[in-house]
Design an enzyme around this catalytic site. Structure first.
Site, PDB file in Angstrom:
ATOM      1  N   ARG A  55      10.531  38.390  11.064  1.00 51.93           N
ATOM      2  CA  ARG A  55      10.623  36.985  10.619  1.00 51.93           C
ATOM      3  C   ARG A  55      11.873  36.710   9.789  1.00 51.93           C
ATOM      4  NH1 ARG A  55       4.992  34.498   9.911  1.00 51.93           N
ATOM      5  NH2 ARG A  55       3.748  35.807  11.252  1.00 51.93           N
TER       6      ARG A  55
ATOM      7  N   ALA B 212      10.502  43.231  18.870  1.00 54.69           N
ATOM      8  CA  ALA B 212      11.510  42.707  17.932  1.00 54.69           C
ATOM      9  C   ALA B 212      11.774  43.781  16.879  1.00 54.69           C
ATOM     10  CB  ALA B 212      11.049  41.389  17.299  1.00 54.69           C
TER      11      ALA B 212
ATOM     12  N   GLY C 194       2.848  50.438   9.160  1.00 52.78           N
ATOM     13  CA  GLY C 194       3.610  50.232   7.924  1.00 52.78           C
ATOM     14  C   GLY C 194       2.743  49.664   6.807  1.00 52.78           C
TER      15      GLY C 194
ATOM     16  N   MET D  80       4.750  44.909  17.928  1.00 54.22           N
ATOM     17  CA  MET D  80       4.838  43.688  18.732  1.00 54.22           C
ATOM     18  C   MET D  80       6.296  43.468  19.153  1.00 54.22           C
ATOM     19  SD  MET D  80       1.918  41.111  17.501  1.00 54.22           S
ATOM     20  CE  MET D  80       2.695  40.402  16.087  1.00 54.22           C
TER      21      MET D  80
ATOM     22  N   GLY E   3      12.570  49.004   9.988  1.00 53.94           N
ATOM     23  CA  GLY E   3      11.230  49.344   9.478  1.00 53.94           C
ATOM     24  C   GLY E   3      10.393  50.011  10.574  1.00 53.94           C
ATOM     25  N   HIS E   4      10.432  49.444  11.786  1.00 54.45           N
ATOM     26  CA  HIS E   4       9.711  50.060  12.910  1.00 54.45           C
ATOM     27  C   HIS E   4      10.295  51.437  13.234  1.00 54.45           C
ATOM     28  CE1 HIS E   4       9.073  45.687  14.082  1.00 54.45           C
ATOM     29  NE2 HIS E   4       7.844  46.150  14.053  1.00 54.45           N
TER      30      HIS E   4
HETATM   31  O1  PAF Z   1       1.623  45.183  12.775  1.00 53.36           O
HETATM   32  C1  PAF Z   1       1.812  44.774  13.933  1.00 53.36           C
HETATM   33  O2  PAF Z   1       2.930  44.721  14.436  1.00 53.36           O
HETATM   34  C2  PAF Z   1       0.638  44.288  14.763  1.00 53.36           C
HETATM   35  O3  PAF Z   1      -0.297  43.647  13.961  1.00 53.36           O
HETATM   36  C3  PAF Z   1      -0.020  45.419  15.581  1.00 53.36           C
HETATM   37  C4  PAF Z   1      -0.640  46.473  14.688  1.00 53.36           C
HETATM   38  C5  PAF Z   1       1.005  46.067  16.489  1.00 53.36           C
HETATM   39  C6  PAF Z   1      -1.129  44.841  16.450  1.00 53.36           C
HETATM   40  O4  PAF Z   1      -0.654  43.866  17.320  1.00 53.36           O
END
Ligand code: PAF
Length: 282
Positions: A189, A32, A149, A30, A36-37
């Site tokens: 967050r 931001a 994750g 999503m 971690g991403h």
């Molecule tokens: O984990 C997230 O960031 C969201 O829940 C996802 C899997 C991208 C779905 O919007």
């Protein structure tokens, strides 16, 4: 770096670059983006020739309008971060209408009870929203592998179930939680916490680690009661839940059984910010 807004253009590009044999990895996000991403993206880059990162703030998974409104939208920073990782990464950043047309509603899934407790209990409709968008994104891209994750461990189990329901030939890869140096699980967050609370929130992981130690010799019930007491005594946190569940079917633990894996799950409010975390107990 390619950024696509529509499924049609993204598909046309993927068709033009992918031979039958090359593999495609996808990291749904999503936005931001935080380290971690980036860990998920790095793993996807190691395991696939082509990687698509989707950046889409999904309205149907927010049960709280204020939370959706406050969710940071930072596409240009996200692009810069991904670009610094690898210029070949493809970004898919659709508008809401591209995913939902004119009906911004969730589908209803039967997740066999996986969605009824913890996040599902406290965030009405959340997992139907996640299921709807993950179905839309995965069927649009049809990757060989998709990366999620373990911080959202319940979500991960539900997505595995979704793939079974949809019978899609996509491998779902769960990746370990990435933590700040204090131990706090990384989350977009965390930015909303004051500096003091961000340091103090390391307490959440400390409790999880101590719970793991105690679980070696004590019952699940004992550990749950202990964690509740510890949070009751802490002035900065408001505990929403602390649960010990079977890692696979997410059913509560009545009595520990040999050969079964267990996990502790937590959701806490700090300065009005909802934080979640979990730990493998054995
Ligand atoms: O984990 C997230 O960031 C969201 O829940 C996802 C899997 C991208 C779905 O919007």
């Amino acid at each position: 770096m390619h950024v696509f807004r529509t499924i049609k253009k993204l598909k046309a590009h993927l068709n033009s670059i992918n031979s039958e044999k090359s593999s495609l990895g996808m990291v749904p996000t999503m936005g931001a983006l935080h380290p971690g991403h980036l860990k998920l993206v790095e793993q996807a880059l190691l395991e696939n020739e082509t990687v698509v990162v989707s950046v889409f703030v999904n309205p149907t998974q927010f049960d709280n309008k204020e939370d959706l409104r406050k969710y940071p939208k930072t596409l240009s920073d996200d692009k810069a971060l991904l670009n610094s990782l690898d210029k070949k990464i493809i970004i898919f950043a659709p508008e809401v209408a591209e995913i939902y047309s004119d009906k911004v509603t969730s589908k209803e899934y039967d997740f066999n009870g996986l969605d009824k407790m913890m996040e599902g209990k406290f965030r009405t409709g959340h997992f139907n929203g996640v299921g709807t968008v993950v179905e839309a994104l995965l069927t649009a891209v049809m990757p060989n592998r998709a990366y999620f994750g373990e911080k959202d461990y319940q979500q991960l189990q539900i997505i595995r179930k979704l793939l079974k329901i949809l019978n899609l030939p996509i491998e779902i890869i769960g990746c370990p939680i990435v933590r700040e140096s204090t131990g706090l699980a990384m989350s977009s967050r965390n930015e909303r916490l004051s500096d003091r609370l961000r340091k103090e929130a390391a307490f959440i992981y400390k409790v999880l680690q101590e719970a793991k130690d105690k679980f070696g010799t004590k019952s699940a019930n004992y550990v749950v009661n202990w964690a509740h007491k510890i949070f009751d005594e802490h002035p900065d946190f408001d505990l929403e839940y602390f649960k010990i569940m079977n890692s696979k079917n997410l059913k509560p633990v009545i009595r520990k059984q040999k050969g079964q894996k267990y996990r502790a799950f937590i959701a806490v409010y700090a300065e009005g910010v909802r934080l979640i975390d979990n730990i493998a107990l054995n």
